[in-house]
Design a protein around this motif. Structure first.
Motif, PDB file in Angstrom:
ATOM      1  N   PRO A  89      28.940  66.510  58.364  1.00 55.11           N
ATOM      2  CA  PRO A  89      27.925  65.467  58.413  1.00 55.11           C
ATOM      3  C   PRO A  89      28.182  64.417  57.310  1.00 55.11           C
ATOM      4  O   PRO A  89      28.855  64.719  56.337  1.00 55.11           O
ATOM      5  CB  PRO A  89      26.621  66.241  58.161  1.00 55.11           C
ATOM      6  CG  PRO A  89      27.023  67.498  57.481  1.00 55.11           C
ATOM      7  CD  PRO A  89      28.420  67.813  57.955  1.00 55.11           C
ATOM      8  N   PRO A  93      28.200  67.026  63.245  1.00 54.25           N
ATOM      9  CA  PRO A  93      26.930  67.762  63.243  1.00 54.25           C
ATOM     10  C   PRO A  93      26.776  68.736  62.091  1.00 54.25           C
ATOM     11  O   PRO A  93      25.647  69.099  61.729  1.00 54.25           O
ATOM     12  CB  PRO A  93      26.969  68.510  64.579  1.00 54.25           C
ATOM     13  CG  PRO A  93      28.430  68.707  64.845  1.00 54.25           C
ATOM     14  CD  PRO A  93      29.112  67.481  64.298  1.00 54.25           C
ATOM     15  N   ALA A  99      22.450  69.496  59.851  1.00 55.53           N
ATOM     16  CA  ALA A  99      22.812  68.169  60.333  1.00 55.53           C
ATOM     17  C   ALA A  99      22.038  67.090  59.584  1.00 55.53           C
ATOM     18  O   ALA A  99      20.912  67.305  59.131  1.00 55.53           O
ATOM     19  CB  ALA A  99      22.536  68.062  61.825  1.00 55.53           C
ATOM     20  N   ARG A 105      23.278  59.669  60.767  1.00 52.94           N
ATOM     21  CA  ARG A 105      24.402  59.915  61.667  1.00 52.94           C
ATOM     22  C   ARG A 105      24.806  58.631  62.392  1.00 52.94           C
ATOM     23  O   ARG A 105      25.995  58.368  62.590  1.00 52.94           O
ATOM     24  CB  ARG A 105      24.054  61.016  62.685  1.00 52.94           C
ATOM     25  CG  ARG A 105      23.897  62.392  62.043  1.00 52.94           C
ATOM     26  CD  ARG A 105      24.089  63.508  63.056  1.00 52.94           C
ATOM     27  NE  ARG A 105      25.458  63.551  63.538  1.00 52.94           N
ATOM     28  CZ  ARG A 105      25.854  64.200  64.642  1.00 52.94           C
ATOM     29  NH1 ARG A 105      24.964  64.853  65.367  1.00 52.94           N
ATOM     30  NH2 ARG A 105      27.113  64.202  65.012  1.00 52.94           N
ATOM     31  N   HIS A 145      26.324  59.984  72.696  1.00 51.54           N
ATOM     32  CA  HIS A 145      26.054  60.336  71.298  1.00 51.54           C
ATOM     33  C   HIS A 145      24.823  59.594  70.777  1.00 51.54           C
ATOM     34  O   HIS A 145      23.915  60.202  70.192  1.00 51.54           O
ATOM     35  CB  HIS A 145      27.281  60.007  70.448  1.00 51.54           C
ATOM     36  CG  HIS A 145      27.105  60.257  68.988  1.00 51.54           C
ATOM     37  ND1 HIS A 145      26.938  61.521  68.459  1.00 51.54           N
ATOM     38  CD2 HIS A 145      27.066  59.393  67.923  1.00 51.54           C
ATOM     39  CE1 HIS A 145      26.814  61.445  67.145  1.00 51.54           C
ATOM     40  NE2 HIS A 145      26.878  60.170  66.799  1.00 51.54           N
ATOM     41  N   HIS A 148      21.583  60.731  72.328  1.00 48.54           N
ATOM     42  CA  HIS A 148      21.143  61.990  71.716  1.00 48.54           C
ATOM     43  C   HIS A 148      20.445  61.735  70.383  1.00 48.54           C
ATOM     44  O   HIS A 148      19.386  62.322  70.095  1.00 48.54           O
ATOM     45  CB  HIS A 148      22.344  62.920  71.528  1.00 48.54           C
ATOM     46  CG  HIS A 148      22.060  64.109  70.664  1.00 48.54           C
ATOM     47  ND1 HIS A 148      21.322  65.193  71.095  1.00 48.54           N
ATOM     48  CD2 HIS A 148      22.400  64.380  69.367  1.00 48.54           C
ATOM     49  CE1 HIS A 148      21.219  66.068  70.118  1.00 48.54           C
ATOM     50  NE2 HIS A 148      21.861  65.610  69.062  1.00 48.54           N
ATOM     51  N   LEU A 149      21.018  60.853  69.564  1.00 45.16           N
ATOM     52  CA  LEU A 149      20.405  60.553  68.270  1.00 45.16           C
ATOM     53  C   LEU A 149      19.048  59.888  68.445  1.00 45.16           C
ATOM     54  O   LEU A 149      18.092  60.204  67.724  1.00 45.16           O
ATOM     55  CB  LEU A 149      21.329  59.655  67.437  1.00 45.16           C
ATOM     56  CG  LEU A 149      22.678  60.259  67.028  1.00 45.16           C
ATOM     57  CD1 LEU A 149      23.486  59.235  66.239  1.00 45.16           C
ATOM     58  CD2 LEU A 149      22.491  61.533  66.214  1.00 45.16           C
ATOM     59  N   GLU A 152      16.601  62.493  69.512  1.00 45.42           N
ATOM     60  CA  GLU A 152      16.288  63.359  68.377  1.00 45.42           C
ATOM     61  C   GLU A 152      15.316  62.677  67.412  1.00 45.42           C
ATOM     62  O   GLU A 152      14.477  63.330  66.778  1.00 45.42           O
ATOM     63  CB  GLU A 152      17.584  63.718  67.651  1.00 45.42           C
ATOM     64  CG  GLU A 152      17.488  64.872  66.692  1.00 45.42           C
ATOM     65  CD  GLU A 152      18.856  65.230  66.127  1.00 45.42           C
ATOM     66  OE1 GLU A 152      19.251  64.610  65.123  1.00 45.42           O
ATOM     67  OE2 GLU A 152      19.529  66.114  66.695  1.00 45.42           O
TER      68      GLU A 152
END
Length: 200
Positions: A89, A93, A99, A105, A145, A148-149, A152
């Motif tokens: 990280p 991940p 993470a 990220r 990607h 997903h972030l 999240e």
């Protein structure tokens, strides 16, 4: 003319030595031409001539200029994808529970993409401009990607937000900013601020 058949175990046939030599010549010639000036001005005839091969030989392997640029870009993008999937990280991940935050990220991803563009923007301009950008496997990976972030981070409609957060990485914009004297560090800093504002 002989036809290469698949091997008995299902693997594709090995590349013939002359085909491998021609592929290496094509990629080396294209890399030089793309780096020397405007990649959009490079023609397939230019590449064939610089590689010292016939047009037919070139077209048998690569249907257009963008496919050659994509072949050159592929290994660089795959290396970045590996770091994102399995690296430390904040770009990768890390261990479960270790993470980094989504905004961190995303900022790390932006920094890695600025580094890739700084080194290979001539290839990206040859392969991923305009609508073609959205049809590449690399863009699909980056979008997955960032989606997903965003998910999240609890953001609504994360897929739409992902496209919007990837828009500043368009190679035409990067080249415009670099030509205007904006340093990679300033571009990365601006993108990091965007990451914090969007997902922080």
């Amino acid at each position: 003319m002989t036809t290469e058949l698949p091997m008995a175990d299902g693997r594709p046939p090995r590349e013939r030595a002359d085909a491998a030599r021609n592929r290496a010549k094509v990629l080396a010639a294209a890399e030089r031409l793309f780096a020397a000036g405007d990649p959009a001005a490079v023609t397939m005839d230019d590449i064939a001539r610089a590689a010292g091969i016939g047009r037919g030989t070139l077209y048998r392997r690569y249907p257009d200029r963008a496919s050659i640029a994509r072949a050159l870009l592929d290994e660089h993008e795959r290396a970045l994808q590996e770091r994102m999937l399995r690296g430390a990280p904040p770009l990768g991940p890390g261990e479960p529970g270790g993470a980094a935050a989504p905004a961190d990220r995303l900022a790390a991803f932006y920094a890695a993409m600025v580094e890739l563009l700084e080194t290979h923007v001539h290839l990206v301009l040859g392969a991923e401009t305009g609508a073609a950008r959205y049809r590449t496997g690399a863009y699909a990976f980056w979008r997955l990607h960032v989606t997903h972030l965003a998910r999240e981070a609890g953001r609504p409609d994360p897929g739409v937000l992902a496209d919007q957060l990837l828009a500043p990485l368009a190679p035409e914009l990067f080249r415009h900013q670099r030509d205007a004297g904006v340093t990679p560090a300033r571009i990365a800093a601006g993108l990091a601020a965007l990451a914090r504002g969007a997902l922080g």
